[in-house]
Design an enzyme around this catalytic site. Structure first.
Site, PDB file in Angstrom:
ATOM      1  N   CYS A  73       8.101   3.632   5.524  1.00 46.00           N
ATOM      2  CA  CYS A  73       7.164   3.346   4.442  1.00 46.00           C
ATOM      3  C   CYS A  73       7.851   3.059   3.127  1.00 46.00           C
ATOM      4  CB  CYS A  73       6.196   4.510   4.259  1.00 46.00           C
ATOM      5  SG  CYS A  73       7.005   6.056   3.823  1.00 46.00           S
ATOM      6  N   CYS A  83      -0.811   8.687   6.980  1.00 49.13           N
ATOM      7  CA  CYS A  83      -2.186   8.382   6.591  1.00 49.13           C
ATOM      8  C   CYS A  83      -3.039   8.158   7.843  1.00 49.13           C
ATOM      9  CB  CYS A  83      -2.229   7.142   5.703  1.00 49.13           C
ATOM     10  SG  CYS A  83      -1.460   7.382   4.084  1.00 49.13           S
ATOM     11  N   CYS A  93      -3.268   4.730   9.572  1.00 47.54           N
ATOM     12  CA  CYS A  93      -1.976   4.173  10.010  1.00 47.54           C
ATOM     13  C   CYS A  93      -1.271   5.035  11.044  1.00 47.54           C
ATOM     14  CB  CYS A  93      -1.061   3.975   8.802  1.00 47.54           C
ATOM     15  SG  CYS A  93      -1.750   2.895   7.530  1.00 47.54           S
ATOM     16  N   CYS A 147       0.833  -1.200   0.000  1.00 50.97           N
ATOM     17  CA  CYS A 147       0.000   0.000   0.000  1.00 50.97           C
ATOM     18  C   CYS A 147       0.870   1.254   0.000  1.00 50.97           C
ATOM     19  CB  CYS A 147      -0.924  -0.012   1.218  1.00 50.97           C
ATOM     20  SG  CYS A 147      -2.136   1.334   1.231  1.00 50.97           S
ATOM     21  N   CYS A 148       1.904   1.259   0.839  1.00 52.73           N
ATOM     22  CA  CYS A 148       2.829   2.400   0.897  1.00 52.73           C
ATOM     23  C   CYS A 148       3.513   2.618  -0.445  1.00 52.73           C
ATOM     24  CB  CYS A 148       3.880   2.188   1.983  1.00 52.73           C
ATOM     25  SG  CYS A 148       3.291   2.403   3.675  1.00 52.73           S
TER      26      CYS A 148
END
Length: 245
Positions: A228, A201, A204, A118-119
């Site tokens: 990340c 985010c 997170c 995702c990162c």
């Protein structure tokens, strides 16, 4: 070659103030110097320095699509106060759609691998685009932010992105950052007053207690390096190599 350039930069800027170093880089690498901001306290200090000294340095940010509203608020306040352009980079729509269609909106909670995926989609890929064609990347990294950042240098060569990084606030303490913000009335994210030190985010990031590490609020469900992929050291899966000066 990159090591030689870094040594030259260190020598030529050894007696310069932070502002003088920024001005020197902007002149020496005309139109090839960029600063990445996530609107955290450190980044706000650097934005203020660039704006108040009218330096020709491109400021950009990465909008992951999962940011806090408070982050957008300080983004807007920064534009209004300093009258600077801040270029925004987004993740590629097809990549985000594929991730959500395959794994759902919260796959990052399920494994470190999913979180890194995702990162990568939301941060690393857009950053790669933002840095392309530039020679100097200014960051808001500080040594005390995490153990992984203790060995950072003022200037570094980042092989992953093929660029020289300049970390102007490397030796600053959090108190020095906060004092600068208060003294110069720099806009800051209101979440900082609620225990959020490092803000990323929304899904997170959480607030931390006074006895916790600065990075404890990022990906708190993991026992990882709390990075990340933007500033990671080299790992077996790949990453960034930093050449020491």
């Amino acid at each position: 070659m990159s090591i030689a350039i870094i040594k030259t930069l260190l020598n030529r800027t050894a007696t310069f103030s932070l502002e003088e170093t920024l001005a020197f880089l902007a002149k020496e690498y005309k139109d090839k110097v960029v600063f990445s901001t996530s609107f955290g306290q450190e980044d706000q200090v650097i934005t203020a320095l660039i704006a108040t000294n009218n330096l020709p340095i491109t400021i950009f940010t990465l909008d992951t699509g999962r940011l806090f509203q408070e982050t957008y608020d300080v983004f807007q306040q920064t534009l209004k106060k300093y009258r600077v352009d801040i270029k925004t980079y987004f993740p590629e729509t097809p990549a985000v759609e594929a991730l959500l269609n395959e794994k759902g909106p919260n796959s990052f909670y399920e494994s470190v691998e999913n979180r890194k995926e995702c990162c990568f989609i939301r941060k690393v890929a857009p950053l790669t685009k933002a840095l392309q064609g530039n020679e100097i990347w200014i960051t808001g990294l500080r040594a005390e932010q995490s153990e992984n950042r203790n060995d950072l240098n003022l200037f570094e060569y980042d092989e992953k992105f093929d660029i020289i990084k300049f970390n102007p606030l490397l030796k600053w303490t959090l108190k020095e950052v906060q004092d600068y913000i208060e003294k110069n009335e720099v806009p800051q994210n209101t979440l900082h007053k609620e225990g959020f030190v490092s803000i990323g985010c929304a899904p997170c990031t959480r607030a931390i207690t006074p006895d916790e590490d600065i990075r404890a609020g990022r990906w708190w469900w993991e026992s990882s390096h709390k990075e990340c992929g933007l500033h990671s050291p080299l790992t077996p899966e790949g990453g960034i190599i930093r050449e020491k000066n």
